[in-house]
Design a protein around this motif. Structure first.
Motif, short mmCIF file in Angstrom:
data_model
loop_
_atom_site.label_atom_id
_atom_site.label_comp_id
_atom_site.label_asym_id
_atom_site.label_seq_id
_atom_site.Cartn_x
_atom_site.Cartn_y
_atom_site.Cartn_z
N TRP A 119 -8.61 -17.03 -4.54
CA TRP A 119 -8.54 -15.74 -5.24
C TRP A 119 -7.09 -15.28 -5.39
O TRP A 119 -6.69 -14.80 -6.45
N LEU A 120 -6.30 -15.45 -4.34
CA LEU A 120 -4.91 -15.02 -4.39
C LEU A 120 -4.09 -15.84 -5.38
O LEU A 120 -3.25 -15.31 -6.11
N VAL A 121 -4.35 -17.14 -5.42
CA VAL A 121 -3.62 -18.00 -6.37
C VAL A 121 -3.97 -17.62 -7.80
O VAL A 121 -3.09 -17.51 -8.66
N LYS A 122 -5.24 -17.38 -8.05
CA LYS A 122 -5.70 -17.12 -9.42
C LYS A 122 -5.45 -15.69 -9.88
O LYS A 122 -5.17 -15.45 -11.06
N ASN A 123 -5.55 -14.74 -8.98
CA ASN A 123 -5.48 -13.33 -9.37
C ASN A 123 -4.15 -12.66 -9.06
O ASN A 123 -3.81 -11.66 -9.70
N VAL A 124 -3.43 -13.19 -8.09
CA VAL A 124 -2.16 -12.58 -7.71
C VAL A 124 -0.99 -13.49 -8.05
O VAL A 124 0.11 -13.01 -8.28
N GLY A 125 -1.24 -14.80 -8.08
CA GLY A 125 -0.20 -15.73 -8.51
C GLY A 125 0.69 -16.24 -7.40
O GLY A 125 1.82 -16.69 -7.68
N ILE A 126 0.23 -16.20 -6.14
CA ILE A 126 1.08 -16.68 -5.06
C ILE A 126 1.41 -18.16 -5.26
O ILE A 126 0.65 -18.92 -5.85
N ASP A 127 2.57 -18.55 -4.74
CA ASP A 127 3.07 -19.93 -4.91
C ASP A 127 2.96 -20.73 -3.63
O ASP A 127 3.66 -21.73 -3.45
N GLY A 128 2.06 -20.32 -2.74
CA GLY A 128 1.87 -21.10 -1.54
C GLY A 128 1.81 -20.23 -0.31
O GLY A 128 1.69 -19.00 -0.37
N LEU A 129 1.92 -20.89 0.85
CA LEU A 129 1.72 -20.24 2.14
C LEU A 129 2.88 -20.49 3.08
O LEU A 129 3.42 -21.61 3.13
N TYR A 130 3.22 -19.47 3.82
CA TYR A 130 4.04 -19.62 5.01
C TYR A 130 3.08 -19.49 6.18
O TYR A 130 2.46 -18.45 6.38
N ILE A 131 2.92 -20.58 6.94
CA ILE A 131 1.97 -20.61 8.03
C ILE A 131 2.72 -20.52 9.35
O ILE A 131 3.62 -21.32 9.62
N ASP A 132 2.34 -19.54 10.17
CA ASP A 132 2.96 -19.30 11.46
C ASP A 132 2.05 -19.86 12.54
O ASP A 132 1.12 -19.20 12.98
N ASP A 133 2.30 -21.10 12.93
CA ASP A 133 1.45 -21.85 13.84
C ASP A 133 0.05 -22.00 13.27
O ASP A 133 -0.49 -21.09 12.65
N LEU A 134 -0.50 -23.16 13.48
CA LEU A 134 -1.78 -23.51 12.86
C LEU A 134 -2.94 -23.26 13.80
O LEU A 134 -2.87 -23.59 14.98
N ALA A 135 -3.99 -22.67 13.25
CA ALA A 135 -5.19 -22.43 14.06
C ALA A 135 -6.42 -23.00 13.37
O ALA A 135 -7.53 -22.65 13.73
N PHE A 136 -6.22 -23.83 12.35
CA PHE A 136 -7.39 -24.46 11.74
C PHE A 136 -7.29 -25.97 11.82
O PHE A 136 -6.26 -26.53 12.21
N ASP A 137 -8.37 -26.62 11.47
CA ASP A 137 -8.48 -28.05 11.64
C ASP A 137 -7.91 -28.79 10.45
O ASP A 137 -7.51 -28.21 9.44
N ARG A 138 -7.91 -30.10 10.56
CA ARG A 138 -7.34 -30.96 9.53
C ARG A 138 -8.10 -30.86 8.21
O ARG A 138 -7.49 -30.81 7.14
N MET A 139 -9.42 -30.79 8.29
CA MET A 139 -10.21 -30.67 7.06
C MET A 139 -9.84 -29.40 6.31
O MET A 139 -9.74 -29.39 5.08
N SER A 140 -9.63 -28.33 7.05
CA SER A 140 -9.25 -27.07 6.42
C SER A 140 -7.90 -27.19 5.73
O SER A 140 -7.69 -26.64 4.66
N MET A 141 -6.96 -27.90 6.36
CA MET A 141 -5.65 -28.08 5.74
C MET A 141 -5.77 -28.86 4.43
O MET A 141 -5.10 -28.54 3.44
N LYS A 142 -6.63 -29.85 4.39
CA LYS A 142 -6.84 -30.59 3.14
C LYS A 142 -7.42 -29.68 2.07
O LYS A 142 -7.02 -29.75 0.90
N ARG A 143 -8.34 -28.82 2.46
CA ARG A 143 -8.92 -27.89 1.48
C ARG A 143 -7.85 -26.93 0.95
O ARG A 143 -7.81 -26.63 -0.25
#
Length: 996
Positions: free
Chosen positions: A760-784
């Protein structure tokens, strides 16, 4: 004339309202005061007659427990002075009696009843509620007969309003409790019901689990609900289950279609979902959830349905049925009025609608498509080819060879490979060698190839299921089935690495560095350690060990709140461990589990992952182009600074609330549009480790039990303690914004929500990506995440920051090892906070640079070391920690870093060598034109070096060449050397020398 029927509970509610003298809504409001010193809540009372003592009787209906143990402060509204002569009588959750000596008459007085004291860490505060202070004089108490337990007859102070510091802190209406008498009257009116059902609008999320709100007494609505929805809207509403007369176990919710009686059109029953009784988990699997309610507790049931966009406007009617084990079934008549309006994005643009709850069950990004820059997998015979690597399988299903084709520079893929294994990997077990019974490829997709093998020996049957993905991750799930009772000496995974491969190592309590010749490690729940990486810059593997009960632990300050589950197979009650041992020129990694007893039919789950590094080639031109500004500032200012990428942290004007970037989206979009007009990119801070209390769906998520949020001791900032029932972990707090977060539970359906939110953020707000402060999700989530970004914004970027987690609080985890499975989908590393940049170069290469994994990075703590950083192509990040890269960027442009070839000191045929182990040279070559030599020293004193230069490999004539260090502000003075001349490298620093 319309007849009005009032139940006993309704009559009691009305009489209770009359006792308050004002309608309930007007009794609740907001005010303005210093909440830091007086708390978030007060009662406004008025005194209209003079007297030495007046009595305020407050029917405050408090949700907090033990109000008698908390302080009360009375303040004169006119003067702002505290009234010291104060006495308490009845103080409980329903009622408070307070006598005080008025100073201004007529006048108003403020009675603050949840004063708190905050101490401890600024960002992880401790908040306590002090006990009542006895400030009244003995003379005043005696004169007004206030020394007893019962309040005497005194002139009454009139309650004008119950106030909160703002709407966000208000208890009204869903945290204003029903009294015991009201609840008893309700139960008396419904004597046969084991539980009471209430219906509630989405505008009023059910907040309490130990009380029912007075609102439910007042409305007395149990079996009907009417709502209004737009076409295309995902409409949500609530049912509240009060287990008043006993536990209600295994709730189930069923639906009829909603039918328009005039037209016959309908919303099918299949459109409905109850999020509390099931859904789709983070792996894309449909699951049922046990939703049971302990006696006396309240459970919210959040229900949603998609209203078809093509549906005709009108009134649609149907039923919702609630059932449970051993109790009566209840039916709610549901009426939904569908308007002519077609809503955008199913209502997701307006968080108050709670339409986004359906995101919890999203399957976005679940597919086997290849993610760029990776290429489709190919299998020929039993050799699988992937980007820069190949894996050959034995019939047993384990690798017989793993080969890397990456060159030492890691910037190119060659044609000749480097074998990683000296011998085939083997899972050894009592019972002799394995006999293969069958081998079959079970999955052939562009991004995933899977296989199954069945093997046996005299003691065990082995079922092996495995798959490899296009980034180089292999997942093995091996189940050993005991064929007989007996004692087992050992079951172990043995991985013998070819000569030279085990150059570096990290994990298992070892900081990144050179691989020890011998090493022994044992499993321990105190340590967040289940993986080891060993390899060289262009060929390595990570082995990670787990079992069928694996759950991702918490990290970054919270590891001990939810540590690793020790894998029963590998740990084996502490008998298991991992040994590294030098055998000739090879290195044996032996993951053993030790002695154990088995019974015939016992199943042992030996699961492990193999990550083959590097994942991809390094894109140095991208490193020189993407110039980060890590801070929220005027976009023109950041552009003039020279940045091309802006990271917007949380606690900023357009992204104020941690990990919930949905409340200032118009402002965020305007900012991003301005950046795009200047050809700049904007990334935002957004992770899943913790969640702001400003999350609109907070109470809906809390209704899911411990699914979304981790269990814990509660506490933390006052808002959390005053509005959340206990059993949470207080997390990051921003004092200026009063933004308080609680910790998420690792991997959950919140990840699905996160994916849809990102889309939603990419399509409606136009963000160009993420700054991630330490990871709390799994590998599958990162692929998604990567797929979602790539499909709408192919140029989107992800960078990962990590604090140094090699400490007791975090279980002595190496950040790079902990997150290595995510590295294939990152664009840049930013390691890291609390990192020691005086560590030796072997630590830098393994844990900071990202180079052995196909990444590059930046430095964080105190700006890093700019001279050593350039050895790895890294800088600090503007503008934090006093970093100003503009002079360095200017030099990059003048030299022409884009198009240069990076050849690190780790490359065996690097054309420039220093002859020293702790003073190193990396070059950036523009063949035949010029070369930049980056020098840095780790010596304990100034280093004297004479560069050994292979001029032919630089394409330069030494007779015509000069070595010139241009002046770079805050980096180096100008200096020139002749070839062969000694260069003094200052202690802890270095040089950038242009050779041309």
């Amino acid at each position: 004339m319309k007849k009005i029927w009032i139940s006993l509970a309704g009559f009691l509610a009305i009489t209770s309202l009359a006792a308050q003298e004002k309608p309930l809504p007007s009794l609740y409001g907001t005010g303005s005061w210093n909440a830091d010193s007086l708390g978030n809540h007060r009662v406004v009372v008025s005194v209209d007659r003079p007297g030495d003592a007046v009595l305020a009787t407050m029917n405050w209906r408090r949700r907090d427990l033990n109000p008698e143990a908390k302080n009360l402060i009375v303040v004169d509204a006119k003067t702002g002075k505290r009234v010291m002569n104060v006495a308490r009588f009845t103080v409980n959750r329903e009622k408070g009696e307070v006598a005080f000596q008025p100073q201004t008459v007529p006048g108003e007085y403020y009675i603050y009843y949840l004063k708190n004291v905050m101490s401890g860490s600024r960002y992880y505060p401790t908040v306590k509620y002090p006990p009542f202070e006895e400030t009244a004089s003995a003379e005043w108490l005696k004169a007004n007969k206030l020394t007893g337990k019962k309040a005497p007859k005194l002139p009454a102070a009139t309650v004008e309003q119950y106030q909160a510091i703002n709407d966000f802190n208000s208890f009204y209406p869903m945290e204003v409790i029903a009294t015991q008498a009201e609840k008893e009257a309700l139960l008396k009116a419904r004597p046969a019901e084991k539980y009471i059902l209430f219906t509630e609008d989405r505008r009023f999320p059910i907040r309490m689990t130990t009380d029912i709100p007075y609102k439910w007494i007042e409305e007395d609505r149990h079996d009907t609900f009417t709502g209004t929805a737009d076409k295309g809207e995902y409409y949500t509403f609530q049912l509240g289950v009060w287990a008043a007369r006993g536990a209600v176990n295994h709730l189930k919710v069923d639906y009829s279609a909603l039918v328009n009686k005039q037209t016959g059109a309908s919303i099918p029953a299949s459109a409905f979902t109850c999020f509390n009784t099931g859904g789709i988990d983070v792996t894309g699997t449909v699951f049922e959830k046990d939703c049971s309610v302990p006696e006396g507790k309240v459970q919210a049931l959040w229900i949603g349905a998609m209203v078809p966009e093509q549906l005709a406007a009108g009134t649609y009617e149907g039923t919702v049925t609630v059932s449970a084990e051993g109790v009566e079934t209840k039916t709610v008549n549901l009426t939904l009025n569908v308007t002519e309006n077609v809503i955008a994005n199913h209502g997701d643009n307006e968080p108050w609608r709670h339409s986004r709850l359906r995101w919890l069950n999203s399957q976005i990004g679940f597919d086997d498509e290849v993610i760029a820059p990776y290429i489709p997998l190919e299998i020929k015979d039993q050799t699988i080819s992937l980007l820069g690597r190949s894996v050959t399988l034995e019939k047993t299903g384990l690798p017989s060879q793993i080969t890397s084709y990456f060159k030492e520079t890691v910037t190119e893929i060659g044609t000749s490979g480097r074998d990683i294994l000296a011998k085939p990997m083997a899972l050894t077990a009592d019972g002799g060698a394995w006999e293969n019974l069958d081998f079959a490829v079970t999955k052939r997709k562009p991004a995933t190839i899977g296989w199954h093998a069945t093997n046996q020996n005299s003691r065990f049957l082995m079922n092996l299921d495995a798959q490899i993905e296009s980034d180089g991750n292999m997942e093995y799930k091996i189940v050993l089935i005991a064929r007989e009772d007996g004692e087992i000496n050992d079951i172990a995974l043995q991985t013998e690495l070819a000569p030279g491969i085990a150059r570096y190592m990290m994990g298992l309590g070892e900081k990144g560095g050179f691989c020890p010749k011998n090493f022994d490690w044992k499993w321990s729940v105190e340590k967040n350690q289940d993986a080891v990486w060993t390899g060289d810059v262009n060929a390595g593997i990570q082995l990670r060990f787990y079992d069928d009960k694996y759950e991702r632990p918490l990290n970054t300050n919270f590891y001990h709140e939810k540590p690793l589950h020790m894998p029963v197979s590998w740990c084996n009650d502490g008998n298991g461990g991992i040994k590294l041992a030098t055998t000739g020129d090879n290195m044996l990694v032996n993951a053993y589990s030790g002695k154990r007893a088995v019974k015939k039919g016992d199943r042992l789950y030996y699961y492990f992952n193999v990550l083959v590094t590097p994942f991809r080639t390094i894109n140095t031109d991208k490193q020189w182009h993407d110039r980060y500004y890590h801070g929220y500032d005027f976009i023109d200012k950041t552009h003039d600074f020279g940045a091309t990428v802006v990271n917007i942290h949380h606690a900023t004007g357009i992204n104020p609330f941690i990990n919930y970037p949905f409340l200032r989206t118009k402002e965020m979009k305007a900012y991003i549009d301005g950046a795009h007009a200047l050809d700049m990119k904007v990334k935002i801070y957004n992770t899943v480790r913790e969640l702001s209390n400003s999350c609109v769906e907070m109470f809906a998520l809390r209704s899911l039990g411990n699914e979304i949020f981790s269990e814990g001791p509660g506490g933390g900032f006052s808002w959390l303690q005053e509005h959340l029932d206990q059993n949470y972990i207080g997390a990051w707090f921003v004092p200026a914004l009063k933004d308080a977060a609680i910790v998420n539970s690792g991997v959950s359906r919140w990840h699905n929500y996160y994916m849809e939110g990102l889309d939603w953020l990419v399509k409606n707000v136009g963000i160009d990506g993420l700054y991630i402060d330490d990871l709390a999700f799994d590998r599958m989530s990162m692929k998604r995440v990567r797929k979602i970004l790539n499909r709408t914004n192919p140029g989107a970027l992800i960078d990962l920051h990590s604090a140094n987690q090699f400490n007791d609080r975090d279980g002595f985890a190496n950040s790079a090892n902990l997150y290595l499975e995510h590295f294939p989908y990152l664009d840049r590393l930013w390691f890291g906070e609390y990192f020691d940049y005086d560590m030796p170069p072997e630590f830098w290469i393994v844990e900071v640079s990202g180079i052995p994994y196909g990444l590059m990075g930046e430095m964080l703590w105190e700006g890093g070391n700019k001279w050593r950083g350039m050895i790895y192509g890294m800088t600090g990040r503007n503008p934090g920690y006093g970093v100003d890269n503009r002079p360095l960027w200017k030099f990059w442009d003048e030299f022409g870093m884009k198009g240069s070839e990076m050849i690190g000191y780790w490359v065996s045929d690097n054309p420039v060598k220093t002859g020293k182990d702790r003073t190193l040279a990396t070059i950036y070559r523009k063949m035949g034109q010029k070369t930049l030599i980056s020098l840095a020293t780790w010596e304990d004193q100034d280093a004297e070096v004479t560069l050994q230069i292979d001029w032919a490999k630089l394409g330069l004539d030494p007779a015509k060449a000069t070595l010139h260090a241009p002046a770079i502000e805050n980096f180096q003075p100008e200096k020139t050397w002749k070839p062969g001349e000694t260069i003094t490298v200052p202690k802890g620093k270095g040089w950038l020398i242009v050779v041309e």
